[in-house]
Design an enzyme around this catalytic site. Structure first.
Site, PDB file in Angstrom:
ATOM      1  N   CYS A 177      -1.821  -5.402   0.309  1.00  0.00           N
ATOM      2  CA  CYS A 177      -1.620  -5.226  -1.132  1.00  0.00           C
ATOM      3  C   CYS A 177      -0.303  -5.847  -1.573  1.00  0.00           C
ATOM      4  O   CYS A 177      -0.140  -6.226  -2.717  1.00  0.00           O
ATOM      5  CB  CYS A 177      -1.707  -3.754  -1.507  1.00  0.00           C
ATOM      6  SG  CYS A 177      -0.784  -2.710  -0.396  1.00  0.00           S
ATOM      7  N   GLU A 195      -6.051 -10.562  -7.734  1.00  0.00           N
ATOM      8  CA  GLU A 195      -5.737 -10.355  -6.327  1.00  0.00           C
ATOM      9  C   GLU A 195      -6.869 -10.935  -5.477  1.00  0.00           C
ATOM     10  O   GLU A 195      -8.022 -10.533  -5.632  1.00  0.00           O
ATOM     11  CB  GLU A 195      -5.584  -8.862  -6.041  1.00  0.00           C
ATOM     12  CG  GLU A 195      -5.234  -8.572  -4.604  1.00  0.00           C
ATOM     13  CD  GLU A 195      -4.971  -7.096  -4.345  1.00  0.00           C
ATOM     14  OE1 GLU A 195      -5.791  -6.269  -4.770  1.00  0.00           O
ATOM     15  OE2 GLU A 195      -3.948  -6.784  -3.704  1.00  0.00           O
ATOM     16  N   LYS A 235     -11.494  10.483   3.887  1.00  0.00           N
ATOM     17  CA  LYS A 235     -12.648   9.579   3.902  1.00  0.00           C
ATOM     18  C   LYS A 235     -12.124   8.208   4.289  1.00  0.00           C
ATOM     19  O   LYS A 235     -11.391   7.560   3.542  1.00  0.00           O
ATOM     20  CB  LYS A 235     -13.280   9.532   2.484  1.00  0.00           C
ATOM     21  CG  LYS A 235     -14.775   9.279   2.449  1.00  0.00           C
ATOM     22  CD  LYS A 235     -15.200   7.889   2.900  1.00  0.00           C
ATOM     23  CE  LYS A 235     -14.953   6.851   1.841  1.00  0.00           C
ATOM     24  NZ  LYS A 235     -15.216   5.481   2.369  1.00  0.00           N
ATOM     25  N   GLU A 281      -2.348   3.988  -4.695  1.00  0.00           N
ATOM     26  CA  GLU A 281      -1.642   2.793  -4.226  1.00  0.00           C
ATOM     27  C   GLU A 281      -2.658   1.667  -4.286  1.00  0.00           C
ATOM     28  O   GLU A 281      -3.625   1.657  -3.528  1.00  0.00           O
ATOM     29  CB  GLU A 281      -1.106   3.029  -2.805  1.00  0.00           C
ATOM     30  CG  GLU A 281       0.041   2.126  -2.457  1.00  0.00           C
ATOM     31  CD  GLU A 281      -0.393   0.960  -1.627  1.00  0.00           C
ATOM     32  OE1 GLU A 281      -0.686  -0.103  -2.220  1.00  0.00           O
ATOM     33  OE2 GLU A 281      -0.463   1.103  -0.396  1.00  0.00           O
TER      34      GLU A 281
END
Ligand code: ADP
Ligand code: MG
Length: 502
Positions: free
Chosen positions: A308, A405, A199, A274
């Site tokens: 990330c 973040e 996906k 992750e």
């Protein structure tokens, strides 16, 4: 061909791709969503629609999982030799390189990143992942194990292990490196003999669809990889909930990672994750600042901070702090923002309006809480989702801009004076643990700091160095398991122990 596409400066092959219908790849056939619904792909540099793609949902996921199950249990895939599988995976890498320019253009248009970056980073690294993983197909093996079995004295056994594919894998990927994330996920799953329902991210579905065509061109058997475009809350959630999926591999936000773990609990699917990061990048007083300053700028501004691993907390020794802040700010000011396809562009827009608004929200929160922008600090008005490269100072550890973040081109610079332990405590004071950087000429100190940082990756005198052979993943809330290297193969393997009484 519509007017929007007419003024795109892309190759005829990219235009031809844009003009093909954007269907779902299920069981080797391209088909519209069962609902017939589609959604728009937006060029983030202009806010204009590029094309429509199929909006896959639960029914499409059901079909795709059935196709993946069928390909896993029967057909050519499970009987193919490791050498044949390896050659096929290698061919995928070759074909990606053969379509480098087209894939780079698609990626730039869809994600907003500069074309020249996609050309040297995203596309070649994606190809390399397939080339690297092709070799593992013939090199994964079990072991023979001498066993004693204390309670059956005098009886001899022959025991061995078999690494077996985990089965049907659901893979869900983000929008920051769309093609590369597909490669990180697909290549190891194929090497181990799994079949996949992938996906792709709703913000950036295009390169995954082009990759689907390439997989077919390479000769991958039908149903081994199925590709679904659609939204996370619908198609993504249906994939995670599906009873016939053995494992979910996810890259994305920590928030969604937690949802996935909860959703996978009902049947204890294997899960690898992750997730996010808030990585400390540490400049010691003896660092070569001519290298460390551009390095620190690149650590945060590469891919517009939408990494990330972005070095978003910049710790600099107090004796060099002012020079570091001025230097990184100067680098930030020089960055030329523009359309990814414009050859002069050094930084494109945020991937979407939502992401631009999210970053703007953090900039406003920082200002409210007393942080000061030395440069940047604003989202640009007008068309496209641009944010100015920003250097924040006067932050405190409790501020949102330090704890959370941001996933944008925003770095917070923080001076430190004290001993290693104090610095390490601050650097590790985060729920994340993905990456860290150290800049110093004192390698003995670098080694000892590297050992103390709670992060899956530590870079010394460099940053954002990735290689297919290097395991990548997180401590703490940055994830479970590793991507790349031989470590990723564990994500897709069940180990079977076989014992024979002799
Ligand atoms: P972002 O919010 O920055 O887009 P996400 O973690 O939401 O990051 O998205 C990463 C990937 O996860 C995308 O492919 C998205 O569609 C998918 N996703 C989002 N929400 C869910 C969910 N509830 N279940 C499964 N997948 C999801
Ligand atoms: Mg989301």
């Amino acid at each position: 061909m519509n007017a929007v596409r007419n003024d795109l400066n892309v190759s005829p092959s990219t235009l031809a791709f844009l003009d093909r219908p954007k269907h779902l790849l299920i069981g080797g056939r391209w088909m519209p969503a069962a609902s017939g619904k589609t959604f728009a792909v937006i060029d983030p540099a202009t806010g204009r629609e590029v094309c429509q793609v199929a909006e896959g949902d639960k029914e499409d996921i059901d079909r795709a999982v059935t196709a993946a199950r069928c390909a896993f249990e029967s057909g050519p895939w499970p009987t193919m030799t490791p050498a044949e599988r390896g050659k096929l995976i290698w061919r995928i890498g070759d074909l990606i390189l053969g379509h480098l320019e087209e894939l780079a253009e698609i990626e730039s248009l869809d994600n907003g990143k500069p074309l020249r970056v996609a050309r040297v980073a995203d596309v070649p690294l994606a190809a390399d992942m397939f080339h690297y993983m092709a070799g593992w197909a013939t090199k994964r093996h079990g072991a023979t194990l001498p066993i004693s079995v204390l309670y059956t004295p005098g009886v001899q056994y022959h025991s061995y292990t078999r690494p077996e594919p985990v089965g049907v894998v659901g893979q869900i990927i983000p929008w920051n490196f769309p093609l590369l994330m597909a490669a990180w996920k697909l290549a190891p799953a194929l090497t181990t003999g799994c079949t996949v329902v992938l996906k792709v991210a709703e913000e950036t579905p295009l390169s995954g669809l082009r990759l689907g065509e390439i997989l077919q061109e390479a000769g991958l058997p039908d149903g081994v990889v199925n590709i679904i475009t659609g939204f996370g809350e619908t198609a993504g959630a249906a994939l995670v909930a599906h009873r016939d999926v053995d494992k979910i591999a996810f890259t994305g936000s920590t928030e969604v990672g937690k949802l996935i773990v909860k959703a996978a609990a009902h049947d204890l699917k294997r899960v690898s994750l992750e997730l996010g990061g808030k990585s400390p990048n540490i400049i010691l007083k003896d660092a070569d600042l001519d290298v460390a300053i551009p390095g620190a700028a690149n650590a945060i501004f590469f891919n517009h901070g939408q990494c990330c691993s972005a070095g978003s907390r910049l710790y600099a020794d107090a004796s060099v702090y002012d020079k570091v802040v001025a230097g990184v700010a100067e680098q930030a000011k020089k960055i030329k923002l523009g359309h990814g396809l414009d050859p002069d562009t050094q930084m494109g827009p945020m991937v979407s309006e939502i992401q631009r608004n999210r970053v703007r929200g953090y900039l406003e929160a920082g200002e409210r809480e007393g942080a000061r922008a030395v440069t940047g600090g604003k989202a640009r008005e007008g068309a496209g989702y641009f944010v100015e490269p920003t250097v924040l100072v006067d932050t405190t550890p409790d501020m949102q801009v330090i704890r959370e973040e941001i996933f944008g081109p925003v770095v917070a610079a923080i001076p430190f004076k004290t001993l290693d332990d104090e610095l390490i405590r601050q650097a590790n004071a985060t729920v994340y643990g993905l990456a860290a950087g150290i800049w110093t000429r004192d390698l003995s100190r670098a080694h000892s700091l590297a050992a103390k940082l709670k992060a899956g990756t530590v870079w010394v005198n460099c940053y954002n160095i990735f290689d297919s052979a290097l395991p990548f993943g997180g401590y703490k809330q940055s994830g479970w398991g590793r991507e790349m290297g031989d470590a990723v193969l564990d994500n897709y393997t069940e180990t079977k122990a076989v014992t024979i009484r002799l």
